[in-house]
Scaffold this motif. Sequence first.
Motif, PDB file in Angstrom:
ATOM      1  N   THR A   1     -23.137  -0.615   6.180  1.00  0.00           N
ATOM      2  CA  THR A   1     -22.638  -0.864   7.538  1.00  0.00           C
ATOM      3  C   THR A   1     -23.115   0.215   8.498  1.00  0.00           C
ATOM      4  O   THR A   1     -23.583  -0.070   9.603  1.00  0.00           O
ATOM      5  CB  THR A   1     -21.094  -0.906   7.553  1.00  0.00           C
ATOM      6  OG1 THR A   1     -20.646  -1.921   6.659  1.00  0.00           O
ATOM      7  CG2 THR A   1     -20.578  -1.203   8.951  1.00  0.00           C
ATOM      8  N   LEU A   2     -23.002   1.460   8.069  1.00  0.00           N
ATOM      9  CA  LEU A   2     -23.453   2.580   8.886  1.00  0.00           C
ATOM     10  C   LEU A   2     -24.950   2.487   9.151  1.00  0.00           C
ATOM     11  O   LEU A   2     -25.425   2.765  10.258  1.00  0.00           O
ATOM     12  CB  LEU A   2     -23.109   3.893   8.180  1.00  0.00           C
ATOM     13  CG  LEU A   2     -23.613   5.206   8.789  1.00  0.00           C
ATOM     14  CD1 LEU A   2     -23.305   5.302  10.263  1.00  0.00           C
ATOM     15  CD2 LEU A   2     -23.012   6.390   8.040  1.00  0.00           C
ATOM     16  N   LEU A   3     -25.703   2.074   8.146  1.00  0.00           N
ATOM     17  CA  LEU A   3     -27.155   1.949   8.292  1.00  0.00           C
ATOM     18  C   LEU A   3     -27.501   0.913   9.365  1.00  0.00           C
ATOM     19  O   LEU A   3     -28.400   1.130  10.187  1.00  0.00           O
ATOM     20  CB  LEU A   3     -27.775   1.558   6.953  1.00  0.00           C
ATOM     21  CG  LEU A   3     -29.291   1.693   6.842  1.00  0.00           C
ATOM     22  CD1 LEU A   3     -29.711   3.156   6.895  1.00  0.00           C
ATOM     23  CD2 LEU A   3     -29.798   1.046   5.560  1.00  0.00           C
ATOM     24  N   GLN A   4     -26.778  -0.201   9.379  1.00  0.00           N
ATOM     25  CA  GLN A   4     -27.014  -1.241  10.382  1.00  0.00           C
ATOM     26  C   GLN A   4     -26.732  -0.734  11.793  1.00  0.00           C
ATOM     27  O   GLN A   4     -27.505  -0.986  12.723  1.00  0.00           O
ATOM     28  CB  GLN A   4     -26.135  -2.464  10.084  1.00  0.00           C
ATOM     29  CG  GLN A   4     -26.556  -3.240   8.850  1.00  0.00           C
ATOM     30  CD  GLN A   4     -25.608  -4.396   8.552  1.00  0.00           C
ATOM     31  OE1 GLN A   4     -24.690  -4.671   9.319  1.00  0.00           O
ATOM     32  NE2 GLN A   4     -25.831  -5.060   7.432  1.00  0.00           N
ATOM     33  N   VAL A   5     -25.623  -0.007  11.951  1.00  0.00           N
ATOM     34  CA  VAL A   5     -25.266   0.538  13.263  1.00  0.00           C
ATOM     35  C   VAL A   5     -26.307   1.563  13.696  1.00  0.00           C
ATOM     36  O   VAL A   5     -26.705   1.610  14.870  1.00  0.00           O
ATOM     37  CB  VAL A   5     -23.859   1.187  13.225  1.00  0.00           C
ATOM     38  CG1 VAL A   5     -23.521   1.804  14.584  1.00  0.00           C
ATOM     39  CG2 VAL A   5     -22.804   0.154  12.843  1.00  0.00           C
ATOM     40  N   LEU A   6     -26.780   2.361  12.764  1.00  0.00           N
ATOM     41  CA  LEU A   6     -27.776   3.386  13.056  1.00  0.00           C
ATOM     42  C   LEU A   6     -29.091   2.755  13.516  1.00  0.00           C
ATOM     43  O   LEU A   6     -29.700   3.192  14.507  1.00  0.00           O
ATOM     44  CB  LEU A   6     -28.010   4.246  11.811  1.00  0.00           C
ATOM     45  CG  LEU A   6     -28.986   5.422  11.922  1.00  0.00           C
ATOM     46  CD1 LEU A   6     -28.563   6.369  13.034  1.00  0.00           C
ATOM     47  CD2 LEU A   6     -29.049   6.172  10.606  1.00  0.00           C
ATOM     48  N   GLU A   7     -29.523   1.713  12.824  1.00  0.00           N
ATOM     49  CA  GLU A   7     -30.758   1.025  13.208  1.00  0.00           C
ATOM     50  C   GLU A   7     -30.624   0.398  14.590  1.00  0.00           C
ATOM     51  O   GLU A   7     -31.555   0.459  15.407  1.00  0.00           O
ATOM     52  CB  GLU A   7     -31.099  -0.051  12.166  1.00  0.00           C
ATOM     53  CG  GLU A   7     -31.563   0.515  10.827  1.00  0.00           C
ATOM     54  CD  GLU A   7     -31.758  -0.561   9.770  1.00  0.00           C
ATOM     55  OE1 GLU A   7     -31.092  -1.626   9.883  1.00  0.00           O
ATOM     56  OE2 GLU A   7     -32.552  -0.351   8.847  1.00  0.00           O
TER      57      GLU A   7
END
Length: 276
Positions: A161-167
């Motif tokens: 989830t964090l990776l998606q927000v970061l991207e």
Amino acid sequence: MSYQTDLRQFAEYLHTTYELEKPAQADHTLIRSWIVTLMEQQRDPRTVNRKIACLRSYYKFLLRTGVISKNPMLRITSPKVGKKLPDFLPEDSLNGLLNSFAFPDTFVGVRDQLIMELLYGTGIRLSELLGIRHDDVSLPARTVRVTGKGNKQRVVPLNPTLLQVLERYIALKQHEFGSGDNARGVLLVTNKQEPLYEKFVYRTVKHYLGQITTASSQQHPHVLRHSFATHLLGKGADLNAIKELLGHANLAATQVYTHLSIDKLKAVFEKAHPKA
């Protein structure tokens, strides 16, 4: 300013109680009587210890400059301070906020979401958050490199989830400001492309955590770090692994979280122990 206040209070006490004009003339018995007076006034032991630390510095200075020949603080001991358990937020409330709150699909909205997700998803300190640069992030490896106390670096994994927000944030930042600083610049910036600062993050975190708690002690960035560690421990994570993720120098600093999971430990005990 705190030390100045402490010294003034000490000087006033000596003048009022013992008619002593100069604190440099005080011996360890007079200093101890002030400490006892503070404790009798129900002062917090942490406050008293800070005042003692102030006097230690003061009398070391007097000794170094030749005003006194003997340091009276050598015979003074500090009162014991009970360990304060860190505040943390319930797992359901925090996950409900991060999963259900409608962050605006704009640069500002996604950046705010990233602040919250990074603090809770990695357990990093506020100073570490502000120090993250673009080249610290590895999207393929799903990791971020953070620089902690004493300039010690560690690598922390990123959840999906964090990776998606970061991207999403990186894409919006590039669209908003161009890709000029995306190679080595600071990751998190204001809507004027200036690096984030402490008060900005405090205000942001307070705003969103205010949706799930009214306690002011639970509305600051470090609560998300405490919640990260507590929830990991509650799910059975190894204490040494949590220590490495938090960047603690020794295990003693991490063990405070074991006290927060006593209910979980009781449940395991009652379920597993033959005599329970």
